[in-house]
Design an enzyme around this catalytic site. Structure first.
Site, mmCIF file in Angstrom:
data_model
loop_
_atom_site.group_PDB
_atom_site.id
_atom_site.type_symbol
_atom_site.label_atom_id
_atom_site.label_comp_id
_atom_site.label_asym_id
_atom_site.label_seq_id
_atom_site.Cartn_x
_atom_site.Cartn_y
_atom_site.Cartn_z
ATOM 1 N N PHE A 59 -7.237 -6.035 2.794
ATOM 2 C CA PHE A 59 -6.812 -6.806 1.631
ATOM 3 C C PHE A 59 -6.642 -5.896 0.424
ATOM 4 O O PHE A 59 -7.433 -4.973 0.205
ATOM 5 C CB PHE A 59 -7.858 -7.882 1.278
ATOM 6 C CG PHE A 59 -8.040 -8.938 2.329
ATOM 7 C CD1 PHE A 59 -7.329 -10.120 2.283
ATOM 8 C CD2 PHE A 59 -8.930 -8.750 3.374
ATOM 9 C CE1 PHE A 59 -7.494 -11.086 3.252
ATOM 10 C CE2 PHE A 59 -9.109 -9.710 4.349
ATOM 11 C CZ PHE A 59 -8.388 -10.885 4.292
ATOM 12 N N ASP A 60 -5.600 -6.181 -0.346
ATOM 13 C CA ASP A 60 -5.512 -5.621 -1.688
ATOM 14 C C ASP A 60 -6.431 -6.448 -2.576
ATOM 15 O O ASP A 60 -6.858 -7.538 -2.186
ATOM 16 C CB ASP A 60 -4.058 -5.688 -2.173
ATOM 17 C CG ASP A 60 -3.890 -5.038 -3.533
ATOM 18 O OD1 ASP A 60 -4.696 -4.164 -3.878
ATOM 19 O OD2 ASP A 60 -2.953 -5.422 -4.250
ATOM 20 N N LYS A 61 -6.733 -5.946 -3.754
ATOM 21 C CA LYS A 61 -7.611 -6.711 -4.648
ATOM 22 C C LYS A 61 -6.802 -7.600 -5.585
ATOM 23 O O LYS A 61 -6.805 -8.820 -5.450
ATOM 24 C CB LYS A 61 -8.516 -5.771 -5.461
ATOM 25 C CG LYS A 61 -9.536 -6.528 -6.324
ATOM 26 C CD LYS A 61 -10.382 -5.593 -7.154
ATOM 27 C CE LYS A 61 -9.610 -5.083 -8.365
ATOM 28 N NZ LYS A 61 -9.366 -6.156 -9.368
ATOM 29 N N THR B 47 -4.335 -10.584 -4.509
ATOM 30 C CA THR B 47 -4.637 -11.036 -3.149
ATOM 31 C C THR B 47 -5.997 -11.726 -3.120
ATOM 32 O O THR B 47 -6.091 -12.920 -2.840
ATOM 33 C CB THR B 47 -4.619 -9.847 -2.171
ATOM 34 O OG1 THR B 47 -3.357 -9.187 -2.258
ATOM 35 C CG2 THR B 47 -4.831 -10.326 -0.742
#
Length: 793
Positions: free
Chosen positions: A486-488, A491
């Site tokens: 996951f991107d932060k 997301t």
């Protein structure tokens, strides 16, 4: 160079190209020799006396007849199987249907790809010694004895592009035809195969062939009703999968196709309007606002704001500036598309705003450097289509399991055969058929049909969610995924940025001010940004920059001017009323900061003053400040550990005049600056982030965060969503000899910093890695030994 490696080595797609010459069908090993053997066996079965001695045949009639009964279908089966291998595998086809040849005598080329770069193919070679593979044209270069793609102008000196309008390369029809012949049209279009082409492709797949073989066995064993029903069902399901696949490919084509628009092009000494499909590299084009970028263009004059969500997924518009082609210090710099992306407008992006760089033009001007499928958008489309070889339903575990079952099946088949041969009343044909069916039942014939039905159901479910799949049989492989990354920002958290306040980092360090912000912090936040004003007067750009400008009561009246709003923020004090941005030094990921030269207007103390304002990571700003308050980094880490984004601010009063700004070098300007404090921003978590992570972890999926934010900020978010517990985490570092070591993330908080570094972190603790803080050797060590344990990158 050997014939089998005639290809440009630096290309990322093709491993080798082998010239081949097609053999006549009579020389195919699976035709002529097999036909001869089959004819002999059939003649022997029809008239045994022509082959066997009469007395010998009478003594061994049953064995010879059984041999005929088995040998004829086995030979036909082996022939068909070898023929299908030439369809399933290009190397078999190259060996059995072609022979290696020189390029001058070749009729085909065997193109083999690098891993995960698509399927190898055998292609016909044109008389001009060129071929088209994955939408790219490759031509033979006799001087270098290899195939090469056309040489696009992607690495010229900046001055070459800037001078393109003074000496356009396409001033006459002959030059235009030459460029068009070399580079082709500026078209990004995906060919959707016809229904019958895809159907044949599916029907020749190994599983479908196996199904039809089983259906044939059932027909021969009087199970004709079941066989016909299963055959009809399998054919219908394959047709349905083909139609779903066609629909997905059409949807992707519609989304990825480059729209044809009219573009202003410099031809014949003036501007003319041409369809975007007519563009070729080194064309000088004018980029209009609110229009798609027609190709990959390097800006030579003016500025643009582009929405690159189509390519990168980032919804924040990107500011694009012209290359310094007339700067004597940088004119000789060679273009690097990745490094100089801030000067590039990529095909497929939407130009939100285009501002001319001078009075001669109505909008920004640039030079086309890549067109068609060689653009960034074209490469993305090509990667989606050709990234993997054909996905089958096979795996090492499946082959091992089937091999084990095959041992038992062969034993059972041998037992039935032995007992059947001992029974004189048993029909030999039925016996052979039964033994074959026992072996084929190792793989249940219904399994491929059930898989096709499951895939088809999944495709329809994904279509309802607007998820498109061009390779349907990849869907079952999703069940093998064990890691989710996951991107932060955007997301796990929302795209919204909330301004949390200012900490000046002075004697009142640790105190956050949210209102009444003035002085240097206000000046930096109001003017050091890449926000653009669109035609409808709306402001577009980074959410963090918009939040700061709005919170301080400023308004962008143009891309280079901000003014104090009529209704300033509560508690704000008097100060400048307008700020003009004279020059921008764009954000550079390598140095992690940006800066602007601005002119302050309306302030009685600093009216007309030139000021350099800068912002960036605390470490980056500390390097360019003459003096930084003590404990600045610890203060920044404290705020970051609360999940806040921390941006350091700095200013510097310039003594030069506006005319000297154009020649100002970034390295000289960004030095001896005055630290102005920290700006703090909050990015709220999405409401379902924690629930989603916990559901995935409940399904034994490892969840990993990959972000460009600092480790403290990322660790705080990871802890909030249950991805990792920073209280027990260890973080990567380097010792004095630049060797990889690990230390507790909260060592100082837990034991006053007594926990020393260790070469090996404890088992079963999450690991945090900041790639920017490690050398290449240390990162290689992390990836090789600890990649499966890292929770935050």
């Amino acid at each position: 160079m050997p014939a089998a490696t005639r290809v440009e080595e630096s290309n990322p797609i093709i491993a080798r190209v082998t010239p081949l010459r097609a053999k006549p069908a009579s020389q195919w090993i699976f035709l002529g020799p097999f036909f001869a053997v089959e004819a002999a066996l059939i003649a022997s079965a029809v008239d045994p006396g022509s082959v066997w001695d009469a007395e010998y045949y009478n003594d061994n009639q049953r064995a010879i007849d059984f041999m005929h009964l088995v040998a004829i279908p086995v030979v036909f089966f082996v022939q068909g199987f070898i023929g299908l291998l030439t369809v399933w595998n290009t190397r078999f086809a190259a060996q059995l249907r072609y022979s290696e040849a020189s390029l001058t005598n070749a009729t085909h080329l065997h193109v083999e790809t690098k891993p995960h770069r698509g399927e190898p193919k055998i292609l016909p070679v044109a008389q001009s010694s060129e071929f088209v593979f994955q939408q790219s044209t490759w031509r033979y270069n006799a001087a270098r004895d290899r195939f090469e793609k056309p040489a696009y102008p992607v690495s010229h000196a900046f001055s070459r592009y800037t001078e393109a309008m003074d000496a356009p390369p396409h001033e006459n029809a002959a030059a235009m035809r030459t460029s068009r012949a070399e580079f082709g049209g500026n078209v990004v279009d995906i060919r959707v195969p016809e229904f019958h082409e895809l159907l044949v492709d599916h029907m020749l797949a190994p599983f479908f062939v196996f199904q039809m073989f089983c259906v044939t066995l059932w027909l021969l064993d009087d199970y004709w009703m079941v066989a016909l029903f299963n055959g009809f069902m399998m054919f219908t399901l394959e047709c349905t999968v083909v139609m779903q696949r066609q629909r997905s490919m059409k949807s992707m084509r519609d989304m990825g196709a480059l729209p044809v628009t009219n573009v202003s092009v410099w031809r014949g000494g003036g501007w003319t309007s041409l369809p975007s499909t007519e563009l070729v590299p080194m064309d000088v084009v004018m980029l209009d606002s609110d229009a798609p970028a027609p190709a990959d263009v390097v800006l030579t004059s003016g500025t643009c704001a582009a929405n690159e969500a189509m390519l990168t997924g980032e919804s924040t518009p990107q500011m694009k500036t012209a290359i310094p082609g007339r700067d004597p210090h940088r004119a000789a710099t060679e273009l690097n598309i990745e490094e100089h992306a801030r000067h590039m407008v990529f095909s497929g992006t939407q130009i939100l705003s285009s501002v001319a760089g001078d009075s001669k033009h109505k909008a920004a001007v640039g030079v086309v450097v890549q067109s068609g499928f060689e653009t960034k958008q074209g490469n993305l489309i090509r990667t989606i289509i050709h990234s993997q070889s054909r996905v089958s339903e096979n795996s090492g575990e499946a082959f091992g399991f089937i091999g084990l079952l095959l041992i038992f099946a062969c034993a059972a088949s041998y037992y039935v055969l032995e007992r059947g041969l001992a029974d004189p009343t048993k029909q030999r044909w039925k016996l052979f058929l039964t033994c074959t069916q026992i072996i084929t039942n190792v793989v249940p014939p219904e399994l491929p049909m059930q898989l096709a039905l499951a895939v088809n159901t999944s495709l329809m479910a994904l279509m309802k969610l607007k998820v498109f799949c061009t390779e349907p049989f990849r869907i079952p492989f999703a069940g093998k995924l064990d890691t989710c990354c996951f991107d932060k920002t955007g997301t796990l958290t929302t795209d919204e940025m909330l301004f949390a306040g200012i900490d000046k980092g002075d004697a009142a360090a640790g105190k956050v001010v949210r209102t009444g912000i003035a002085g240097s912090p206000e000046l930096v936040l109001a003017s050091c940004h890449s926000l653009v004003t669109l035609a409808d007067k709306k402001t577009a750009g980074d959410a963090m920059e918009k939040a700061a400008v709005d919170a301080l009561g400023w308004t962008c009246t143009s891309s280079d001017t901000v003014e104090k709003s009529g209704k300033p923020a509560a508690g704000s004090t008097s100060g400048p009323k307008r700020i003009d941005i004279v020059k921008r030094f764009a954000f550079d990921a390598a140095i992690r900061r940006m800066s602007c030269v601005v002119t302050v207007r309306g302030d009685r103390h600093s009216n007309g003053m030139l000021v350099l304002v800068a912002k960036g990571s605390p470490e980056a700003i500390a390097r360019i400040c003459g003096k930084v308050p003590a404990h600045t980094q610890e203060l920044a880490d404290t705020y970051a550990s609360q999940g806040l984004r921390v941006i350091a601010l700095a200013t510097k009063t310039l003594t030069c005049d506006t005319a000297a700004v154009d020649d100002m070098q970034r390295e000289d300007a960004e030095s001896d600056m005055d630290f102005a404090g920290f700006a703090l921003f909050e990015c709220p978590l999405k409401s379902d982030s924690k629930e989603t992570i916990e559901l995935l972890q409940g399904g034994l999926h490892r969840c990993v965060m990959i972000t460009g934010d600092s480790i403290p900020t990322a660790a705080a978010v990871a802890t909030k969503v249950s991805m990792a517990d920073d209280a027990v985490a260890w973080v990567a570092a380097e010792d004095a000899s630049q060797k990889l070591v690990w230390q507790p993330y909260h060592a100082k908080k837990n034991d006053g910093g007594k926990s020393g570094p260790s070469a090996e972190p404890p088992a079963n603790v999450p690991l945090f890695v900041n790639a920017e803080a490690l050398s290449d050797a240390a990162m290689d060590d992390v990836i090789k030994r600890f990649a499966q344990r890292v929770a935050v990158w």
